[in-house]
Design a protein around this motif. Structure first.
Motif, PDB file in Angstrom:
ATOM      1  N   HIS A 145       0.822  -1.215   0.000  1.00 52.62           N
ATOM      2  CA  HIS A 145       0.000   0.000   0.000  1.00 52.62           C
ATOM      3  C   HIS A 145       0.856   1.265   0.000  1.00 52.62           C
ATOM      4  O   HIS A 145       0.331   2.368   0.009  1.00 52.62           O
ATOM      5  CB  HIS A 145      -0.937  -0.003   1.211  1.00 52.62           C
ATOM      6  N   LEU A 199      -2.811  14.993  -4.206  1.00 51.86           N
ATOM      7  CA  LEU A 199      -3.234  13.776  -3.508  1.00 51.86           C
ATOM      8  C   LEU A 199      -3.635  14.095  -2.063  1.00 51.86           C
ATOM      9  O   LEU A 199      -4.623  13.558  -1.560  1.00 51.86           O
ATOM     10  CB  LEU A 199      -2.126  12.721  -3.546  1.00 51.86           C
ATOM     11  N   LYS A 200      -2.883  14.975  -1.415  1.00 55.31           N
ATOM     12  CA  LYS A 200      -3.251  15.401  -0.059  1.00 55.31           C
ATOM     13  C   LYS A 200      -4.615  16.088  -0.075  1.00 55.31           C
ATOM     14  O   LYS A 200      -5.446  15.860   0.810  1.00 55.31           O
ATOM     15  CB  LYS A 200      -2.209  16.373   0.505  1.00 55.31           C
ATOM     16  N   ARG A 260      -6.971  15.483  -1.922  1.00 55.52           N
ATOM     17  CA  ARG A 260      -7.976  14.426  -2.088  1.00 55.52           C
ATOM     18  C   ARG A 260      -7.987  13.470  -0.893  1.00 55.52           C
ATOM     19  O   ARG A 260      -8.552  12.388  -0.959  1.00 55.52           O
ATOM     20  CB  ARG A 260      -7.717  13.654  -3.378  1.00 55.52           C
ATOM     21  N   TYR A 289      -5.517  11.730   0.594  1.00 53.95           N
ATOM     22  CA  TYR A 289      -4.613  10.582   0.642  1.00 53.95           C
ATOM     23  C   TYR A 289      -3.476  10.900   1.599  1.00 53.95           C
ATOM     24  O   TYR A 289      -3.060  12.053   1.745  1.00 53.95           O
ATOM     25  CB  TYR A 289      -4.044  10.256  -0.750  1.00 53.95           C
ATOM     26  N   ASN A 290      -2.963   9.869   2.245  1.00 56.30           N
ATOM     27  CA  ASN A 290      -1.805  10.020   3.111  1.00 56.30           C
ATOM     28  C   ASN A 290      -0.572  10.168   2.219  1.00 56.30           C
ATOM     29  O   ASN A 290      -0.342   9.340   1.336  1.00 56.30           O
ATOM     30  CB  ASN A 290      -1.656   8.792   4.024  1.00 56.30           C
ATOM     31  N   CYS A 291       0.203  11.218   2.442  1.00 57.64           N
ATOM     32  CA  CYS A 291       1.365  11.495   1.598  1.00 57.64           C
ATOM     33  C   CYS A 291       2.560  11.879   2.452  1.00 57.64           C
ATOM     34  O   CYS A 291       2.417  12.564   3.470  1.00 57.64           O
ATOM     35  CB  CYS A 291       1.058  12.637   0.627  1.00 57.64           C
ATOM     36  N   TYR A 325      -3.975   1.805   4.681  1.00 61.02           N
ATOM     37  CA  TYR A 325      -4.473   2.674   3.613  1.00 61.02           C
ATOM     38  C   TYR A 325      -3.322   3.066   2.687  1.00 61.02           C
ATOM     39  O   TYR A 325      -2.145   2.991   3.053  1.00 61.02           O
ATOM     40  CB  TYR A 325      -5.149   3.914   4.197  1.00 61.02           C
ATOM     41  N   ILE A 326      -3.687   3.492   1.501  1.00 64.10           N
ATOM     42  CA  ILE A 326      -2.701   3.883   0.498  1.00 64.10           C
ATOM     43  C   ILE A 326      -1.926   5.100   0.987  1.00 64.10           C
ATOM     44  O   ILE A 326      -2.505   6.067   1.476  1.00 64.10           O
ATOM     45  CB  ILE A 326      -3.400   4.185  -0.845  1.00 64.10           C
ATOM     46  N   THR A 327      -0.603   5.027   0.839  1.00 63.85           N
ATOM     47  CA  THR A 327       0.282   6.135   1.192  1.00 63.85           C
ATOM     48  C   THR A 327       1.210   6.397   0.006  1.00 63.85           C
ATOM     49  O   THR A 327       1.759   5.458  -0.573  1.00 63.85           O
ATOM     50  CB  THR A 327       1.110   5.793   2.450  1.00 63.85           C
ATOM     51  N   LEU A 369      -4.243   7.217  -9.894  1.00 61.58           N
ATOM     52  CA  LEU A 369      -5.265   6.503  -9.141  1.00 61.58           C
ATOM     53  C   LEU A 369      -5.946   5.428  -9.977  1.00 61.58           C
ATOM     54  O   LEU A 369      -6.277   4.361  -9.461  1.00 61.58           O
ATOM     55  CB  LEU A 369      -6.281   7.505  -8.578  1.00 61.58           C
TER      56      LEU A 369
END
Length: 182
Positions: free
Chosen positions: A6, A25-26, A28, A30-32, A80-82, A176
């Protein structure tokens, strides 16, 4: 070997849009993870340190490795996706660029800490390339970094997916869509 499917890397040469993609991405949710090299440069300049790519390159390399491993370990158990703005293999590519023999702990870390096998790579893009206080490379150096990074990730067994030169929202949608299709 630790595998974390992930954890996704976004890489490429400087000025290709990695940080802009990370910011989208942040946005949206997402963990970045920000690029550790930029953070190190800012900290070293502020503290008058010498662990900088234009000063003590070896010290800079070891600090990049240390921070990259720390961010990997901190995020490896997430479910979760990072997204990472560069990964541990980027430090290996950097040693190649500066003609520094890679420290043994770097080659061990590249083998031990494995991200998702898919790595998103951004090609050099002259129209958006800019220098700044942390990015001092010429566009030709950006091209050289891209080529070295591409070869390093290939040599490390990752599958590179080149992100097309599109507007930011479409670039993120593309990334994505690749992840969702797997």
């Amino acid at each position: 070997m630790i595998k974390s499917i992930h954890l996704f890397i976004i890489t490429g040469g400087p000025g290709a849009g990695k940080t802009t993609i990370i910011e989208e991405l942040k946005r949206r949710n997402y963990n970045c993870i920000n690029e550790v090299a930029r953070d190190i440069i800012k900290e070293q300049v502020k503290s008058n340190g010498d662990a900088l790519p234009w000063a003590d390159k070896e010290k800079f390399t070891l600090l990049m490795l240390k921070r990259s491993v720390e961010t990997y370990i901190k995020n490896k158990e997430n479910t979760y996706i990072t997204f990472f703005d560069r990964g541990i293999p980027d430090t290996l590519a950097y040693t190649e660029l500066i003609k520094l023999p890679p420290p043994s702990q770097l080659t061990k870390a590249v083998k031990k800490y494995r991200y998702n096998p898919i790595v998103f790579i951004l090609p050099p893009w002259k129209e958006i390339y800019q220098t700044d206080t942390e990015r001092k490379q010429t566009f030709q150096e950006a091209i050289d970094t891209y080529e070295t990074t591409k070869n390093t990730y290939n040599d490390c067994g990752y599958q590179l997916i080149e992100v097309p030169k599109l507007d930011i929202k479409k670039r993120v949608d593309y990334i994505l869509s690749i992840i969702e299709s797997r």
